[in-house]
Design a protein around this motif. Structure first.
Motif, PDB file in Angstrom:
ATOM      1  N   GLU A 136      87.757  25.801   3.777  1.00 51.51           N
ATOM      2  CA  GLU A 136      87.531  24.369   3.612  1.00 51.51           C
ATOM      3  C   GLU A 136      86.652  23.811   4.723  1.00 51.51           C
ATOM      4  O   GLU A 136      85.798  22.942   4.487  1.00 51.51           O
ATOM      5  CB  GLU A 136      88.872  23.626   3.574  1.00 51.51           C
ATOM      6  CG  GLU A 136      89.665  23.881   2.306  1.00 51.51           C
ATOM      7  CD  GLU A 136      88.870  23.536   1.050  1.00 51.51           C
ATOM      8  OE1 GLU A 136      88.160  22.498   1.057  1.00 51.51           O
ATOM      9  OE2 GLU A 136      88.941  24.300   0.069  1.00 51.51           O
ATOM     10  N   GLU A 137      86.837  24.294   5.948  1.00 52.94           N
ATOM     11  CA  GLU A 137      86.003  23.834   7.058  1.00 52.94           C
ATOM     12  C   GLU A 137      84.539  24.217   6.836  1.00 52.94           C
ATOM     13  O   GLU A 137      83.622  23.438   7.116  1.00 52.94           O
ATOM     14  CB  GLU A 137      86.517  24.429   8.368  1.00 52.94           C
ATOM     15  CG  GLU A 137      87.860  23.845   8.800  1.00 52.94           C
ATOM     16  CD  GLU A 137      88.534  24.646   9.888  1.00 52.94           C
ATOM     17  OE1 GLU A 137      89.705  24.354  10.200  1.00 52.94           O
ATOM     18  OE2 GLU A 137      87.892  25.584  10.431  1.00 52.94           O
ATOM     19  N   HIS A 138      84.323  25.425   6.343  1.00 54.56           N
ATOM     20  CA  HIS A 138      82.962  25.867   6.056  1.00 54.56           C
ATOM     21  C   HIS A 138      82.366  25.077   4.885  1.00 54.56           C
ATOM     22  O   HIS A 138      81.166  24.793   4.864  1.00 54.56           O
ATOM     23  CB  HIS A 138      82.946  27.366   5.754  1.00 54.56           C
ATOM     24  CG  HIS A 138      83.134  28.226   6.965  1.00 54.56           C
ATOM     25  ND1 HIS A 138      84.342  28.370   7.583  1.00 54.56           N
ATOM     26  CD2 HIS A 138      82.260  28.988   7.669  1.00 54.56           C
ATOM     27  CE1 HIS A 138      84.219  29.189   8.625  1.00 54.56           C
ATOM     28  NE2 HIS A 138      82.958  29.573   8.700  1.00 54.56           N
ATOM     29  N   ARG A 139      83.196  24.748   3.931  1.00 56.86           N
ATOM     30  CA  ARG A 139      82.735  23.961   2.790  1.00 56.86           C
ATOM     31  C   ARG A 139      82.265  22.572   3.251  1.00 56.86           C
ATOM     32  O   ARG A 139      81.232  22.069   2.797  1.00 56.86           O
ATOM     33  CB  ARG A 139      83.862  23.828   1.761  1.00 56.86           C
ATOM     34  CG  ARG A 139      83.578  22.939   0.564  1.00 56.86           C
ATOM     35  CD  ARG A 139      82.433  23.451  -0.285  1.00 56.86           C
ATOM     36  NE  ARG A 139      82.743  24.700  -0.956  1.00 56.86           N
ATOM     37  CZ  ARG A 139      81.846  25.423  -1.629  1.00 56.86           C
ATOM     38  NH1 ARG A 139      80.584  24.999  -1.706  1.00 56.86           N
ATOM     39  NH2 ARG A 139      82.190  26.544  -2.223  1.00 56.86           N
ATOM     40  N   VAL A 140      83.001  21.947   4.152  1.00 52.65           N
ATOM     41  CA  VAL A 140      82.626  20.641   4.701  1.00 52.65           C
ATOM     42  C   VAL A 140      81.303  20.745   5.460  1.00 52.65           C
ATOM     43  O   VAL A 140      80.413  19.889   5.333  1.00 52.65           O
ATOM     44  CB  VAL A 140      83.743  20.096   5.619  1.00 52.65           C
ATOM     45  CG1 VAL A 140      83.261  18.858   6.379  1.00 52.65           C
ATOM     46  CG2 VAL A 140      84.988  19.770   4.801  1.00 52.65           C
TER      47      VAL A 140
ATOM     48  N   LEU B 247      79.832  31.867   1.305  1.00 52.18           N
ATOM     49  CA  LEU B 247      81.106  31.159   1.158  1.00 52.18           C
ATOM     50  C   LEU B 247      81.869  31.665  -0.062  1.00 52.18           C
ATOM     51  O   LEU B 247      83.096  31.851  -0.015  1.00 52.18           O
ATOM     52  CB  LEU B 247      80.835  29.661   1.046  1.00 52.18           C
ATOM     53  CG  LEU B 247      82.011  28.713   1.302  1.00 52.18           C
ATOM     54  CD1 LEU B 247      82.633  28.962   2.659  1.00 52.18           C
ATOM     55  CD2 LEU B 247      81.542  27.268   1.196  1.00 52.18           C
ATOM     56  N   GLU B 248      81.166  31.919  -1.143  1.00 46.99           N
ATOM     57  CA  GLU B 248      81.806  32.462  -2.338  1.00 46.99           C
ATOM     58  C   GLU B 248      82.364  33.855  -2.068  1.00 46.99           C
ATOM     59  O   GLU B 248      83.456  34.210  -2.546  1.00 46.99           O
ATOM     60  CB  GLU B 248      80.803  32.498  -3.487  1.00 46.99           C
ATOM     61  CG  GLU B 248      80.419  31.112  -4.010  1.00 46.99           C
ATOM     62  CD  GLU B 248      79.331  31.177  -5.069  1.00 46.99           C
ATOM     63  OE1 GLU B 248      78.900  32.301  -5.405  1.00 46.99           O
ATOM     64  OE2 GLU B 248      78.921  30.104  -5.556  1.00 46.99           O
ATOM     65  N   SER B 249      81.642  34.655  -1.289  1.00 38.76           N
ATOM     66  CA  SER B 249      82.130  35.987  -0.926  1.00 38.76           C
ATOM     67  C   SER B 249      83.382  35.891  -0.073  1.00 38.76           C
ATOM     68  O   SER B 249      84.309  36.700  -0.209  1.00 38.76           O
ATOM     69  CB  SER B 249      81.040  36.760  -0.178  1.00 38.76           C
ATOM     70  OG  SER B 249      79.924  37.006  -1.011  1.00 38.76           O
ATOM     71  N   MET B 250      83.430  34.905   0.814  1.00 35.09           N
ATOM     72  CA  MET B 250      84.617  34.697   1.645  1.00 35.09           C
ATOM     73  C   MET B 250      85.834  34.376   0.777  1.00 35.09           C
ATOM     74  O   MET B 250      86.954  34.794   1.089  1.00 35.09           O
ATOM     75  CB  MET B 250      84.378  33.575   2.653  1.00 35.09           C
ATOM     76  CG  MET B 250      83.396  33.916   3.755  1.00 35.09           C
ATOM     77  SD  MET B 250      83.025  32.505   4.846  1.00 35.09           S
ATOM     78  CE  MET B 250      84.605  32.303   5.673  1.00 35.09           C
ATOM     79  N   ALA B 251      85.611  33.648  -0.303  1.00 32.91           N
ATOM     80  CA  ALA B 251      86.712  33.258  -1.184  1.00 32.91           C
ATOM     81  C   ALA B 251      87.250  34.444  -1.987  1.00 32.91           C
ATOM     82  O   ALA B 251      88.378  34.396  -2.473  1.00 32.91           O
ATOM     83  CB  ALA B 251      86.264  32.158  -2.135  1.00 32.91           C
ATOM     84  N   ARG B 252      86.451  35.512  -2.077  1.00 35.77           N
ATOM     85  CA  ARG B 252      86.841  36.640  -2.922  1.00 35.77           C
ATOM     86  C   ARG B 252      87.447  37.811  -2.158  1.00 35.77           C
ATOM     87  O   ARG B 252      87.791  38.828  -2.760  1.00 35.77           O
ATOM     88  CB  ARG B 252      85.618  37.147  -3.707  1.00 35.77           C
ATOM     89  CG  ARG B 252      85.097  36.171  -4.760  1.00 35.77           C
ATOM     90  CD  ARG B 252      84.153  36.869  -5.713  1.00 35.77           C
ATOM     91  NE  ARG B 252      82.985  37.422  -5.033  1.00 35.77           N
ATOM     92  CZ  ARG B 252      81.820  36.764  -4.908  1.00 35.77           C
ATOM     93  NH1 ARG B 252      81.683  35.556  -5.425  1.00 35.77           N
ATOM     94  NH2 ARG B 252      80.800  37.325  -4.291  1.00 35.77           N
TER      95      ARG B 252
ATOM     96  N   ASP C 106      79.574  17.539  13.710  1.00 37.61           N
ATOM     97  CA  ASP C 106      81.018  17.297  13.812  1.00 37.61           C
ATOM     98  C   ASP C 106      81.811  18.397  13.111  1.00 37.61           C
ATOM     99  O   ASP C 106      82.838  18.854  13.616  1.00 37.61           O
ATOM    100  CB  ASP C 106      81.370  15.939  13.200  1.00 37.61           C
ATOM    101  CG  ASP C 106      80.878  14.766  14.029  1.00 37.61           C
ATOM    102  OD1 ASP C 106      80.531  14.973  15.207  1.00 37.61           O
ATOM    103  OD2 ASP C 106      80.839  13.640  13.495  1.00 37.61           O
ATOM    104  N   ALA C 107      81.324  18.832  11.953  1.00 36.94           N
ATOM    105  CA  ALA C 107      82.027  19.877  11.195  1.00 36.94           C
ATOM    106  C   ALA C 107      81.971  21.210  11.923  1.00 36.94           C
ATOM    107  O   ALA C 107      82.962  21.956  11.964  1.00 36.94           O
ATOM    108  CB  ALA C 107      81.415  20.005   9.802  1.00 36.94           C
TER     109      ALA C 107
END
Length: 224
Positions: free
Chosen positions: A181-185, A119-124, A200-201
């Motif tokens: 955000e969806e992945h974070r949830v 997820l952190e890599s996706m943000a970068r 659900d997520a």
């Protein structure tokens, strides 16, 4: 037709298989764009093989719906399968939800930390191919943990069929923020041990993915 670096043909059982796997990878990963003309001579020279295995590879890809003959009888990359896409996403949503539900009580700290790193890599990054690859690996962590090989096979088949569309969807910047955000949830639900929230997520992420794709890709395809 810009072509990428290729692997050595020596690792394949035949020149035809080599040409087929390279071309298929380029199409699925959006290196070759929808409706792009494919010239067998150019491809053969680039790959270092004769025209015959390239032609055979193109026939196989045509049978898979990845290559088509245009009105001018030129061979080209097939358009994105947008008519099929909503059905694929609709089928994938409950399957992914089931994988998340089954995996929740079995997730390890190592699994969760791996997903956090992805997820952190996706943000970068904003590179569509990189984002798509990270997205697939993120989901595969809990697919594997779910422990159902039939379910994994079904989800991986859907992922492969959707890969071309996903590569294009990830090319739009607003998608990055929403998907993150969806992945974070989803990760938070897995970490808390809430199987229903995780399911659900996961389901919402798949369904929203197609909503984004339909909004972004259909208008573009109508202009082509």
């Amino acid at each position: 037709m810009p072509l990428p670096l290729v692997k050595s043909a020596r690792r394949y059982t035949s020149a035809q298989q080599f040409a087929y796997e390279e071309l298929r990878s380029w199409i699925l990963n959006a290196v070759l764009q929808p409706h792009e003309v494919l010239r067998d001579v150019e491809i053969a020279n680039f790959l270092g093989v004769s025209r015959t295995p390239v032609r055979e590879a193109l026939i196989r890809l045509g049978q898979e719906g990845l290559v088509e003959a245009s009105a001018s009888r030129m061979t080209r990359v097939a358009g994105l399968p947008l008519d099929r896409a909503p059905h694929l996403f609709q089928a994938g949503a409950p399957l992914d939800a089931l994988a998340a539900e089954l995996a929740t009580p079995l997730m390890t700290e190592s699994d969760l930390n791996l997903m956090e790193g992805l997820l952190e890599s996706m943000a970068r990054t904003t590179a569509p191919d990189r984002l798509s690859a990270l997205d697939e690996e993120f989901h595969r962590v809990y697919y594997r943990r779910a422990g159902n090989p039939v379910l994994i096979e079904m989800l991986e088949s859907l992922d492969e069929q959707l890969r071309r569309i996903e590569r294009h969807i990830w090319g739009y910047v607003p998608v990055h923020e929403e998907a993150y955000e969806e992945h974070r949830v989803l990760l938070a639900a897995l970490r808390s041990g809430d199987a229903k929230a995780a399911a659900d997520a996961a389901r919402a992420n798949w369904l929203r993915s197609w909503q984004r794709g339909e909004e972004l890709l259909k208008p573009a395809s109508q202009e082509m």
